[in-house]
Design a protein around this motif. Structure first.
Motif, PDB file in Angstrom:
ATOM      1  N   THR A 142       0.822  -1.208   0.000  1.00  0.00           N
ATOM      2  CA  THR A 142       0.000   0.000   0.000  1.00  0.00           C
ATOM      3  C   THR A 142       0.860   1.264   0.000  1.00  0.00           C
ATOM      4  O   THR A 142       2.084   1.208   0.174  1.00  0.00           O
ATOM      5  CB  THR A 142      -0.945   0.006   1.219  1.00  0.00           C
ATOM      6  OG1 THR A 142      -0.168  -0.136   2.408  1.00  0.00           O
ATOM      7  CG2 THR A 142      -1.932  -1.135   1.134  1.00  0.00           C
ATOM      8  N   SER A 143       0.201   2.405  -0.175  1.00  0.00           N
ATOM      9  CA  SER A 143       0.926   3.663  -0.362  1.00  0.00           C
ATOM     10  C   SER A 143       1.699   4.098   0.882  1.00  0.00           C
ATOM     11  O   SER A 143       2.603   4.926   0.782  1.00  0.00           O
ATOM     12  CB  SER A 143      -0.056   4.767  -0.774  1.00  0.00           C
ATOM     13  OG  SER A 143      -1.135   4.834   0.138  1.00  0.00           O
ATOM     14  N   ASN A 144       1.352   3.552   2.060  1.00  0.00           N
ATOM     15  CA  ASN A 144       2.077   3.940   3.270  1.00  0.00           C
ATOM     16  C   ASN A 144       3.202   2.959   3.609  1.00  0.00           C
ATOM     17  O   ASN A 144       3.865   3.101   4.621  1.00  0.00           O
ATOM     18  CB  ASN A 144       1.116   4.060   4.453  1.00  0.00           C
ATOM     19  CG  ASN A 144       0.475   2.741   4.822  1.00  0.00           C
ATOM     20  OD1 ASN A 144       0.285   1.885   3.968  1.00  0.00           O
ATOM     21  ND2 ASN A 144       0.131   2.577   6.095  1.00  0.00           N
ATOM     22  N   MET A 145       3.424   1.959   2.766  1.00  0.00           N
ATOM     23  CA  MET A 145       4.533   1.027   2.985  1.00  0.00           C
ATOM     24  C   MET A 145       5.810   1.585   2.355  1.00  0.00           C
ATOM     25  O   MET A 145       5.739   2.499   1.527  1.00  0.00           O
ATOM     26  CB  MET A 145       4.191  -0.346   2.391  1.00  0.00           C
ATOM     27  CG  MET A 145       3.125  -1.110   3.157  1.00  0.00           C
ATOM     28  SD  MET A 145       2.821  -2.747   2.425  1.00  0.00           S
ATOM     29  CE  MET A 145       1.602  -3.405   3.553  1.00  0.00           C
ATOM     30  N   PRO A 146       6.971   1.057   2.712  1.00  0.00           N
ATOM     31  CA  PRO A 146       8.232   1.591   2.180  1.00  0.00           C
ATOM     32  C   PRO A 146       8.236   1.675   0.659  1.00  0.00           C
ATOM     33  O   PRO A 146       7.833   0.737  -0.030  1.00  0.00           O
ATOM     34  CB  PRO A 146       9.274   0.593   2.695  1.00  0.00           C
ATOM     35  CG  PRO A 146       8.675   0.046   3.951  1.00  0.00           C
ATOM     36  CD  PRO A 146       7.210  -0.012   3.699  1.00  0.00           C
ATOM     37  N   VAL A 147       8.704   2.813   0.134  1.00  0.00           N
ATOM     38  CA  VAL A 147       8.595   3.080  -1.298  1.00  0.00           C
ATOM     39  C   VAL A 147       9.456   2.134  -2.127  1.00  0.00           C
ATOM     40  O   VAL A 147       9.076   1.747  -3.245  1.00  0.00           O
ATOM     41  CB  VAL A 147       8.933   4.560  -1.577  1.00  0.00           C
ATOM     42  CG1 VAL A 147      10.424   4.838  -1.334  1.00  0.00           C
ATOM     43  CG2 VAL A 147       8.563   4.946  -2.992  1.00  0.00           C
TER      44      VAL A 147
END
Length: 584
Positions: free
Chosen positions: A297-302
């Motif tokens: 998801t968007s809040n996981m490490p890029v």
């Protein structure tokens, strides 16, 4: 292992080591005291650069970087099906049991259950010659999928001993072989493979079968081939995720690999909840029994977002090598490209269009080229169909990710914001979309559906194209000023748009439609058009033709005619003929 490498600098997910090291390009490393997973991405005389796939908060200079001597790999074996992973193949359920519902960095969890016993049947005997890709055993991975235990692609030799049939853990030795150099090697139920390298195959085969999705606008108008690649670009709220969910639920692929790459957490939660509750329409078993989910998801490490795409395609290749047809849904490749852009910016590389790195096209091509229809090393036929969603900002299809994706895919399903806001779903614009697989698949449609299937499709597309031209005139002078034949074209186009192209995902009859019903619907609509044209030739006005009610009846036939009762179309055609014969 070399443990003398110390962190010099930290810039978000990018970590540098000063001075020369023994680390190799693309090598997997453990970073810091918490042993965060990282990968070497740049080496110079002065610095070695590592991208870290976990959160680097709390990491400080002077901590060690430990070499593994191996590239970034995934573990492949029974137990992958039905699992939910993050971008680097960490099982989220197992992590939740260890550390709670939030993704905790540095947690070491095996990607598959090493303690579970599998009911294994050995398929080779002492004296057999095996090579990379040979099947040495089978075990039921789910009620739907039989797992074939393969010899790793780089291994070959002569079988010298086999274990009896029975229950084994994934790391138990089931076969021992003698390699050509006289060394012995034990083979287990699992193997590892580097995610950035395509698994080898015997031969790439011509594409000849469609991926049947049950969605009329896709299967009939813009089909994607089994082993092909398709792009679904669209702005916010146009239905990319829902369309991919429909394909995952109803396509005729044996195995689905769904990668949520940088999507919102609530969307992924909905997807996970839906997939766990859905029933596979082919087998009647839970859909998860033929599905692998990768949630990043968007809040996981890029950086893990960048790796998730490769993790997904490698898992898909593994099942393809067993002879299965796999379909990989990547939602969305734009978030993956944004991760590339962020890492590139931190590396201070020269940016290209809109800040994306200059190597964006080559990365996209490497990914989409791993799709295909193949003869596998074990002699079976398997395929990977890749369907990538693209999320251009402001629905601008001229931006770099969309334009470069078009270069490497032969099927383009353009989602339209105005159609979505008008509640026309799937919101795929028939004027902007295309499929270059039509010529490859026409023979299949003629043999398996009807000899005139492609002819009818062509007539439907011509009517829609004619409507588009006429609507430009209507905007200027109004529809009342058009001659009757053009008014009729607009009315039959409305039947096609609302009654055929529009599909209701919440209606049990309409959510999935077999191709035979697509054909019969097209045939019935064109029969109405033909009868109406003959009526016009008899000087019968359009208003009277419309008053028959047949146009509105055909719009509703997708609901009124069950999928398992195609014979009802005959009564519709007979009624149309009778109604128009009575018009004088």
């Amino acid at each position: 292992m070399n443990t003398n490498n110390l962190i010099y600098g930290i810039n978000g997910p990018v970590v540098t080591i000063k001075g020369k090291t023994e680390l190799k390009m693309m090598e997997m490393v453990y970073v810091g005291k918490e042993k965060l997973i990282g990968e070497v991405i740049k080496i110079t005389d002065d610095f070695t650069t590592i991208q870290v796939y976990e959160d680097t908060v709390g990491l400080y200079p002077g901590e060690e970087v430990i070499s593994t001597g191996e590239p970034m790999c995934v573990t492949l074996g029974p137990g992958i099906i039905g699992n939910i992973y993050d971008g680097i193949e960490k099982p989220l359920a197992a992590i939740a049991e260890k550390s709670g519902v939030f993704l905790t960095k540095g947690v070491s969890t095996p990607p598959i259950d090493y303690e579970k016993l599998w009911d294994v049947t050995i398929t080779v005997k002492p004296g057999d010659e095996v090579k990379g890709g040979s099947v040495i055993a089978t075990c039921p991975e789910s009620e739907i999928i039989t797992h074939k235990v393969l010899v790793p692609p780089t291994v070959s030799g002569k079988v010298i001993s086999v274990a009896p049939n029975g229950k084994y853990k994934v790391n138990d030795t089931i076969v021992t072989i003698e390699r050509p150099d006289s060394t012995k090697q034990d083979l287990t139920l699992c193997q590892k493979w580097p995610i950035r390298y395509a698994r080898p195959t015997a031969e790439r085969l011509p594409i000849s079968k469609p991926l049947v999705t049950g969605q009329r606008i896709l299967d009939t108008m813009f089909p994607v081939a089994m082993g092909g690649a398709a792009a679904i670009p669209g702005g916010f709220g146009t239905g990319k995720t829902v369309t991919q969910h429909q394909l995952a639920k109803y396509s005729n692929a044996d195995i689905i690999v769904y990668v949520g790459c940088g999507e919102r957490g609530n969307e992924m939660t909905q997807a996970l909840k839906e997939f766990s509750e859905l029933t596979d329409p082919k087998s009647g078993k839970p859909l998860l029994q033929r599905t692998v989910l990768i949630a990043n998801t968007s809040n996981m490490p890029v950086a893990a977002r960048e790796a998730s795409i490769y993790t997904g395609i490698t898992i898909a290749e593994y099942y393809r090598d067993m002879g299965y047809s796999t379909a990989m849904m990547a939602d969305s490749t734009s978030r993956w490209a944004e991760a590339l852009r962020e890492i590139s910016g931190r590396l201070e590389e020269m940016p290209a269009d809109e800040g994306y790195p200059a190597y964006l096209p080559s990365r996209l091509s490497e990914f989409y080229e791993r799709a295909g229809y193949y003869k596998t090393l074990c002699g079976d036929e398997g395929s990977i169909t890749v369907i990538g969603a693209v999320s251009p900002q402001g629905a601008d299809f001229s931006e770099p990710v969309t334009q470069n994706t078009k270069r490497f895919t032969r099927c383009f399903w353009a989602l339209d914001k105005s159609l979505a806001y008008a509640r026309h779903y799937p919101a795929i614009n028939w004027n902007d979309s295309y499929s270059e697989y039509l010529s490859d698949l026409s023979e299949w449609y003629e043999e398996n559906v009807a000899s005139d299937f492609m002819t009818l499709r062509g007539k439907i597309m011509n009517i829609l194209a004619e409507e588009t031209k006429l609507m430009e005139i209507v905007k200027l002078i109004g529809s009342e000023m058009l001659p009757d034949d053009q008014k009729l074209t607009l009315e039959i186009a409305r039947v096609i748009r609302v009654g055929f192209l529009q599909q209701n995902a919440t209606n049990p009859t309409d959510t999935y439609t077999p191709i035979t019903k697509h054909y019969l619907m097209m045939k019935t609509i064109l029969h109405l058009y033909s009868c109406a044209q003959k009526a016009l030739e008899k000087q019968i006005p359009v208003s009277r033709i419309l008053s028959t009610g047949m146009f509105d009846k055909l719009i509703k036939m997708k609901y009124d005619i069950p999928n398992d009762k195609p014979e009802l179309f005959d009564s519709y055609n007979d009624e149309i003929t009778k109604v128009f014969d009575s018009l004088e």
